[in-house]
Design an enzyme around this catalytic site. Structure first.
Site, PDB file in Angstrom:
ATOM      1  N   ASP A  67    -121.700  10.709  32.419  1.00 31.50           N
ATOM      2  CA  ASP A  67    -121.520   9.238  32.525  1.00 31.50           C
ATOM      3  C   ASP A  67    -119.735   9.497  33.187  1.00 31.50           C
ATOM      4  O   ASP A  67    -119.884  11.056  33.152  1.00 31.50           O
ATOM      5  CB  ASP A  67    -120.113   8.333  31.457  1.00 31.50           C
ATOM      6  N   ASN A 136    -115.506   3.553  18.346  1.00 32.91           N
ATOM      7  CA  ASN A 136    -115.699   2.042  18.982  1.00 32.91           C
ATOM      8  C   ASN A 136    -117.719   1.526  18.596  1.00 32.91           C
ATOM      9  O   ASN A 136    -117.765   0.821  18.846  1.00 32.91           O
ATOM     10  CB  ASN A 136    -115.346   1.742  19.221  1.00 32.91           C
ATOM     11  N   HIS A 138    -119.593   3.413  20.239  1.00 30.46           N
ATOM     12  CA  HIS A 138    -120.029   3.961  22.071  1.00 30.46           C
ATOM     13  C   HIS A 138    -121.348   4.831  22.610  1.00 30.46           C
ATOM     14  O   HIS A 138    -120.731   5.527  21.672  1.00 30.46           O
ATOM     15  CB  HIS A 138    -119.392   3.876  23.460  1.00 30.46           C
ATOM     16  N   GLU A 143    -119.918   0.389  25.775  1.00 28.04           N
ATOM     17  CA  GLU A 143    -119.242   0.052  24.881  1.00 28.04           C
ATOM     18  C   GLU A 143    -119.563  -1.045  23.795  1.00 28.04           C
ATOM     19  O   GLU A 143    -120.544  -1.536  24.439  1.00 28.04           O
ATOM     20  CB  GLU A 143    -117.858  -0.765  25.797  1.00 28.04           C
TER      21      GLU A 143
HETATM   22  C1  F6R Z   1    -118.606  11.192  26.815  1.00 23.43           C
HETATM   23  C2  F6R Z   1    -119.111  10.633  26.693  1.00 23.43           C
HETATM   24  C3  F6R Z   1    -118.404  10.104  25.727  1.00 23.43           C
HETATM   25  C4  F6R Z   1    -118.214  10.876  24.414  1.00 23.43           C
HETATM   26  C5  F6R Z   1    -117.237  10.223  23.110  1.00 23.43           C
HETATM   27  C6  F6R Z   1    -116.670  11.309  21.985  1.00 23.43           C
HETATM   28  O1  F6R Z   1    -119.041  12.377  28.255  1.00 23.43           O
HETATM   29  O2  F6R Z   1    -120.197  10.281  27.071  1.00 23.43           O
HETATM   30  O3  F6R Z   1    -119.507   8.401  25.433  1.00 23.43           O
HETATM   31  O4  F6R Z   1    -119.303  11.254  23.664  1.00 23.43           O
HETATM   32  O5  F6R Z   1    -116.408   9.327  23.317  1.00 23.43           O
HETATM   33  O6  F6R Z   1    -116.282  11.432  22.362  1.00 23.43           O
HETATM   34  P1  F6R Z   1    -115.344  12.966  21.753  1.00 23.43           P
HETATM   35  O7  F6R Z   1    -117.097  13.951  21.119  1.00 23.43           O
HETATM   36  O8  F6R Z   1    -114.502  13.940  22.806  1.00 23.43           O
HETATM   37  O9  F6R Z   1    -114.653  13.039  20.006  1.00 23.43           O
END
Ligand code: F6R
Length: 242
Positions: A67, A136, A138, A143
């Protein structure tokens, strides 16, 4: 779904790096996809060290980014592009020609998504996708409430995603939307490696693993994935039913 619980973050990171290495040893031209964020930092560090020590060859692999923040230039510290080059591609000696990432500055989001989808199809799909989980639920920027059939798409980001995303940048940064691979592509990955650590992830890990499979918690679909490996530390696992 296979769930592996580790005493600490180092154990988890080490095992995740080993799994990626096994996949590349078995299939030297493996197609890999990487998330950014805090969860995989230790895995990327361990992967770089192990690859160097054991001479693991990534020169035939092809890599996708999961992403990107829309409107954020690739060279900006904190962009997914910047972090993937810094933490994964440069340490593993992966060349630009082996990588396809979303362009956060694209003026034509539909085209950007079509190109991404086409590149993944052309590569023959994704062998191993490494993802984190948002507070949440995702995955990538998919989302709660996301259409599970979507492939690459633009996504309005929720407040908790924007708040945690802000922490990746070293200065206040205007972020609102993301561009992401869709849940159809997450579900199609031949191996889905999901990492989570720390007490803050315990509630959402419980929901994703023990709760109903619903697009209100996109990560709950790991329960239905044909080969999902969940690697979590004891703290993230502390609210699991069993
Ligand atoms: C980032 C991504 C997000 C993160 C998620 C968890 O490329 O795809 O979905 O994997 O927000 O983030 P952390 O690992 O920082 O808790």
């Amino acid at each position: 779904m296979e769930c592996r619980i580790f005493d600490d973050y180092n154990g988890l990171s080490d095992a995740a790096a080993e799994l990626i290495i096994q996949i590349v040893e078995r299939k030297p031209d493996a197609v890999l996809c990487f998330a950014t964020g805090n969860s995989p930092v230790g895995t990327y560090r361990a992967l770089a060290i192990k690859a160097k020590e054991r001479g693991i060859d990534f020169s035939q692999c092809f890599c996708f980014g999961l992403d990107e923040w829309l409107g954020i230039p690739p060279e900006k510290k904190g962009s997914c592009h910047y972090l993937l080059y810094e933490q994964v591609f440069h340490p593993l000696g992966i060349q630009e020609s082996q990588v396809h990432l979303f362009d956060g500055l694209t003026k034509d989001i539909d085209m950007e998504c079509r190109i991404m989808n086409g590149e993944i199809d052309y590569a023959g799909g994704i062998d191993c996708m490494l993802v984190g989980i948002g507070l949440n639920g995702h995955i990538g920027f998919n989302e709660p409430g996301v259409d599970m059939e979507l492939r690459a798409h633009e996504q309005e980001l929720h407040g908790s995603t924007l708040a945690s995303g802000q922490l990746y940048f070293n200065e206040p940064t205007a972020i609102a939307k993301g561009i992401t691979l869709g849940m159809a592509q997450v579900m199609n990955a031949r191996t889905l490696l999901l990492l989570a650590n720390g007490i803050s992830k315990s509630e959402i890990i419980h929901k994703a693993c023990d709760g109903p499979v619903t697009n209100e918690v996109p990560a709950s679909y790991i329960q239905k994935h044909r080969h999902a490996v969940l690697m979590i530390d004891k703290e993230a696992a502390s609210k699991l039913d069993k």
